[in-house]
Write a protein that holds these residues in place. Structure first.
Motif, mmCIF file in Angstrom:
data_model
loop_
_atom_site.group_PDB
_atom_site.id
_atom_site.type_symbol
_atom_site.label_atom_id
_atom_site.label_comp_id
_atom_site.label_asym_id
_atom_site.label_seq_id
_atom_site.Cartn_x
_atom_site.Cartn_y
_atom_site.Cartn_z
ATOM 1 N N ALA A 75 0.823 -1.212 0.000
ATOM 2 C CA ALA A 75 0.000 0.000 0.000
ATOM 3 C C ALA A 75 0.857 1.262 0.000
ATOM 4 C CB ALA A 75 -0.933 -0.001 1.210
ATOM 5 N N ARG A 76 2.141 1.120 0.239
ATOM 6 C CA ARG A 76 3.040 2.268 0.216
ATOM 7 C C ARG A 76 3.391 2.624 -1.232
ATOM 8 N NH1 ARG A 76 7.750 0.176 3.980
ATOM 9 N NH2 ARG A 76 8.632 2.240 3.566
ATOM 10 N N PRO A 77 3.868 3.835 -1.490
ATOM 11 C CA PRO A 77 4.272 4.210 -2.845
ATOM 12 C C PRO A 77 5.403 3.319 -3.361
ATOM 13 C CG PRO A 77 4.043 6.157 -1.457
ATOM 14 C CD PRO A 77 3.936 4.973 -0.545
ATOM 15 N N ALA A 78 5.435 3.136 -4.660
ATOM 16 C CA ALA A 78 6.415 2.228 -5.267
ATOM 17 C C ALA A 78 7.846 2.595 -4.908
ATOM 18 C CB ALA A 78 6.228 2.221 -6.785
ATOM 19 N N ALA A 79 8.183 3.877 -4.942
ATOM 20 C CA ALA A 79 9.557 4.290 -4.641
ATOM 21 C C ALA A 79 9.948 3.912 -3.219
ATOM 22 C CB ALA A 79 9.716 5.793 -4.858
ATOM 23 N N GLU A 80 8.998 4.017 -2.284
ATOM 24 C CA GLU A 80 9.293 3.638 -0.902
ATOM 25 C C GLU A 80 9.517 2.138 -0.774
ATOM 26 O OE1 GLU A 80 6.590 5.015 2.039
ATOM 27 O OE2 GLU A 80 6.643 7.103 1.368
ATOM 28 N N VAL A 81 8.733 1.361 -1.512
ATOM 29 C CA VAL A 81 8.898 -0.088 -1.466
ATOM 30 C C VAL A 81 10.273 -0.479 -2.011
ATOM 31 C CG1 VAL A 81 8.036 -2.302 -2.328
ATOM 32 C CG2 VAL A 81 6.424 -0.541 -1.589
ATOM 33 N N VAL A 82 10.696 0.140 -3.095
ATOM 34 C CA VAL A 82 12.023 -0.161 -3.650
ATOM 35 C C VAL A 82 13.105 0.188 -2.648
ATOM 36 C CG1 VAL A 82 13.697 0.493 -5.431
ATOM 37 C CG2 VAL A 82 11.326 0.005 -6.064
ATOM 38 N N ARG A 83 12.963 1.329 -1.967
ATOM 39 C CA ARG A 83 13.963 1.710 -0.965
ATOM 40 C C ARG A 83 13.984 0.717 0.193
ATOM 41 N NH1 ARG A 83 11.984 7.244 -1.675
ATOM 42 N NH2 ARG A 83 11.107 7.181 0.446
ATOM 43 N N GLN A 84 12.799 0.214 0.580
ATOM 44 C CA GLN A 84 12.746 -0.802 1.625
ATOM 45 C C GLN A 84 13.477 -2.065 1.176
ATOM 46 O OE1 GLN A 84 8.866 -2.458 2.296
ATOM 47 N NE2 GLN A 84 9.423 -3.440 4.239
ATOM 48 N N VAL A 85 13.221 -2.476 -0.057
ATOM 49 C CA VAL A 85 13.866 -3.679 -0.594
ATOM 50 C C VAL A 85 15.379 -3.524 -0.580
ATOM 51 C CG1 VAL A 85 14.230 -5.025 -2.700
ATOM 52 C CG2 VAL A 85 11.904 -4.415 -1.982
ATOM 53 N N HIS A 86 15.882 -2.414 -1.108
ATOM 54 C CA HIS A 86 17.330 -2.220 -1.194
ATOM 55 C C HIS A 86 17.954 -1.999 0.180
ATOM 56 C CE1 HIS A 86 17.080 -0.917 -5.705
ATOM 57 N NE2 HIS A 86 16.725 -2.171 -5.492
ATOM 58 N N GLY A 87 17.224 -1.294 1.064
ATOM 59 C CA GLY A 87 17.759 -1.021 2.386
ATOM 60 C C GLY A 87 17.868 -2.260 3.263
ATOM 61 N N LEU A 88 17.052 -3.273 2.997
ATOM 62 C CA LEU A 88 17.069 -4.490 3.799
ATOM 63 C C LEU A 88 17.717 -5.663 3.076
ATOM 64 C CD1 LEU A 88 13.499 -4.288 5.395
ATOM 65 C CD2 LEU A 88 15.674 -3.479 6.317
ATOM 66 N N SER A 89 18.415 -5.390 1.990
ATOM 67 C CA SER A 89 19.087 -6.435 1.216
ATOM 68 C C SER A 89 20.597 -6.405 1.483
ATOM 69 C CB SER A 89 18.844 -6.217 -0.285
ATOM 70 O OG SER A 89 19.559 -7.141 -1.068
ATOM 71 N N PRO A 90 21.194 -7.519 1.852
ATOM 72 C CA PRO A 90 20.636 -8.880 1.841
ATOM 73 C C PRO A 90 19.979 -9.320 3.157
ATOM 74 C CG PRO A 90 22.966 -8.998 2.262
ATOM 75 C CD PRO A 90 22.651 -7.526 2.053
ATOM 76 N N PHE A 91 20.198 -8.553 4.232
ATOM 77 C CA PHE A 91 19.642 -8.984 5.518
ATOM 78 C C PHE A 91 18.921 -7.841 6.199
ATOM 79 C CE2 PHE A 91 19.816 -9.664 10.087
ATOM 80 C CZ PHE A 91 19.326 -10.951 10.196
ATOM 81 N N PRO A 92 17.752 -8.088 6.791
ATOM 82 C CA PRO A 92 17.053 -9.392 6.891
ATOM 83 C C PRO A 92 16.291 -9.781 5.633
ATOM 84 C CG PRO A 92 15.777 -7.711 7.994
ATOM 85 C CD PRO A 92 17.060 -7.036 7.556
ATOM 86 N N GLY A 93 16.175 -8.860 4.662
ATOM 87 C CA GLY A 93 15.471 -9.157 3.418
ATOM 88 C C GLY A 93 14.006 -8.788 3.484
ATOM 89 N N ALA A 94 13.585 -7.810 2.677
ATOM 90 C CA ALA A 94 12.157 -7.461 2.594
ATOM 91 C C ALA A 94 11.423 -8.611 1.900
ATOM 92 C CB ALA A 94 11.987 -6.166 1.809
ATOM 93 N N TRP A 95 10.225 -8.946 2.378
ATOM 94 C CA TRP A 95 9.561 -10.140 1.861
ATOM 95 C C TRP A 95 8.056 -9.966 1.719
ATOM 96 C CZ3 TRP A 95 5.877 -12.587 4.927
ATOM 97 C CH2 TRP A 95 5.853 -12.216 6.283
ATOM 98 N N PHE A 96 7.485 -10.857 0.880
ATOM 99 C CA PHE A 96 6.032 -10.988 0.762
ATOM 100 C C PHE A 96 5.687 -12.467 0.778
ATOM 101 C CE2 PHE A 96 7.614 -10.983 -3.596
ATOM 102 C CZ PHE A 96 6.932 -12.038 -4.176
ATOM 103 N N ASP A 97 4.405 -12.765 0.895
ATOM 104 C CA ASP A 97 3.939 -14.141 0.974
ATOM 105 C C ASP A 97 3.387 -14.574 -0.380
ATOM 106 O OD1 ASP A 97 1.508 -16.147 1.486
ATOM 107 O OD2 ASP A 97 2.937 -16.360 3.120
ATOM 108 N N LEU A 98 3.849 -15.711 -0.877
ATOM 109 C CA LEU A 98 3.356 -16.279 -2.134
ATOM 110 C C LEU A 98 2.894 -17.700 -1.876
ATOM 111 C CD1 LEU A 98 2.986 -16.110 -5.227
ATOM 112 C CD2 LEU A 98 5.336 -16.945 -5.461
ATOM 113 N N ASP A 99 1.574 -17.893 -1.852
ATOM 114 C CA ASP A 99 0.993 -19.226 -1.607
ATOM 115 C C ASP A 99 1.562 -19.859 -0.338
ATOM 116 O OD1 ASP A 99 -0.581 -19.077 -3.879
ATOM 117 O OD2 ASP A 99 0.965 -19.965 -5.153
#
Length: 302
Positions: A212-236
């Motif tokens: 629900a956050r803006p795309a740019a914020e999500v990308v920053r979260q992904v890069h800021g938490l890579s490789p640890f602890p790693g931003a994640w989502f649930d798939l099945d």
């Protein structure tokens, strides 16, 4: 110079190596104690600094605390010109800070007074900073409040925390060596304490992606938490980490898969994963991931 080095993780390794390469006399290394790790957590794992110090033939000490008079006396008995500290992991009591002739100098991975504290690289990326860097600081009792001796800057761009950590570790190592060349000639600059920001430790609860956050914020979260602890989502029902992502075209309900190349709608805009990792699997690029995982257009990722 006669130096005590204090550091623990990979970030600190280039500084220790650079001091040795510059022909300083590193008389002792202080690091965190070995921790359970390895296979099933049964083996004690030494820190990266510990392993390098052993290869270099330098004495290693790893006290649980430096608060006791005995540990402080052992530290002072080394009669160091200076202690160099890089991500050591323990608070230094005043007696330790005062023991070396020139005190204790810290390699801090931000441009102080911004991002004092435990996770400056993560927080800088997640906040969208355009520039970060390294500060060499004269340590005092406060949390990263000491006077600054030298700084170096570098653009953040689209680097992950892992990539930026490696870069800043090398920059910090060279900056420290340069700082020690003529330490007496430097003029410490007091920080602007009113401008301070704090980089609190990363909580694993921050790693779950909120589309629900803006795309740019999500990308920053992904890069800021890579490789640890790693931003994640649930798939099945399986946790999938995003290790790198980019802003993509499109819009829809937050978490909605928009096309066959895994564009994912956010609160505004969309992102597309570039590198992913399923729980228990190696990291893989998007094409490899899509060949082994059916992610249909219209699916909502939680």
């Amino acid at each position: 110079m006669r130096i005590i080095f204090m550091g623990s993780p990979e970030f600190a390794v280039p500084t220790l190596q650079a001091l040795v390469d510059a022909a300083h006399e590193v008389v002792c290394v202080y690091t965190q104690p070995p921790r359970p790790g390895g296979r099933r957590g049964k083996e004690l794992t030494k820190t990266a600094v510990h392993r390098l110090a052993e290869r270099l033939g330098i004495e290693v000490r790893h006290p649980v605390s430096l608060k006791s008079a005995e540990e402080q006396e052992k530290f002072a008995a080394l009669e160091a010109d200076v202690a160099v500290v890089a991500a050591y992991g323990l608070i230094l009591p005043q007696a330790v800070l005062d023991a070396p002739k020139h005190g204790c100098l810290n390699v801090h991975a931000s441009i102080l007074p911004h991002w004092r504290g435990a996770a400056p690289i993560h927080r800088s990326i997640m906040a969208g900073d355009e520039v970060t860097g390294v500060t060499i600081m004269q340590m005092e009792a406060g949390l990263d409040t000491g006077s600054m001796l030298a700084t170096v800057r570098t653009p953040v761009e689209d680097k992950t925390t892992g990539e930026l950590t490696e870069e800043l570790a090398e920059l910090g190592a060279q900056l420290m060596v340069g700082t020690l060349i003529d330490l007496d000639a430097l003029h410490p600059v007091e920080q602007d304490h009113d401008a301070a920001t704090y980089a609190k430790k990363i909580d694993k609860a921050e790693a779950r992606i909120d589309f629900a956050r803006p795309a740019a914020e999500v990308v920053r979260q992904v890069h800021g938490l890579s490789p640890f602890p790693g931003a994640w989502f649930d798939l099945d029902g399986v946790r999938v980490k995003l290790l790198r992502a980019e802003v993509a075209e499109g819009s829809g309900k937050p978490g909605e898969v928009l096309d066959d190349t895994l564009a994912i709608a956010c609160g505004s805009g969309a992102i597309r994963p570039v590198e992913l990792q399923k729980a228990g699997k190696p990291r893989m690029n998007l094409d490899t991931f899509l060949r082994g995982n059916a992610v249909a257009k219209g699916m909502i990722l939680s």
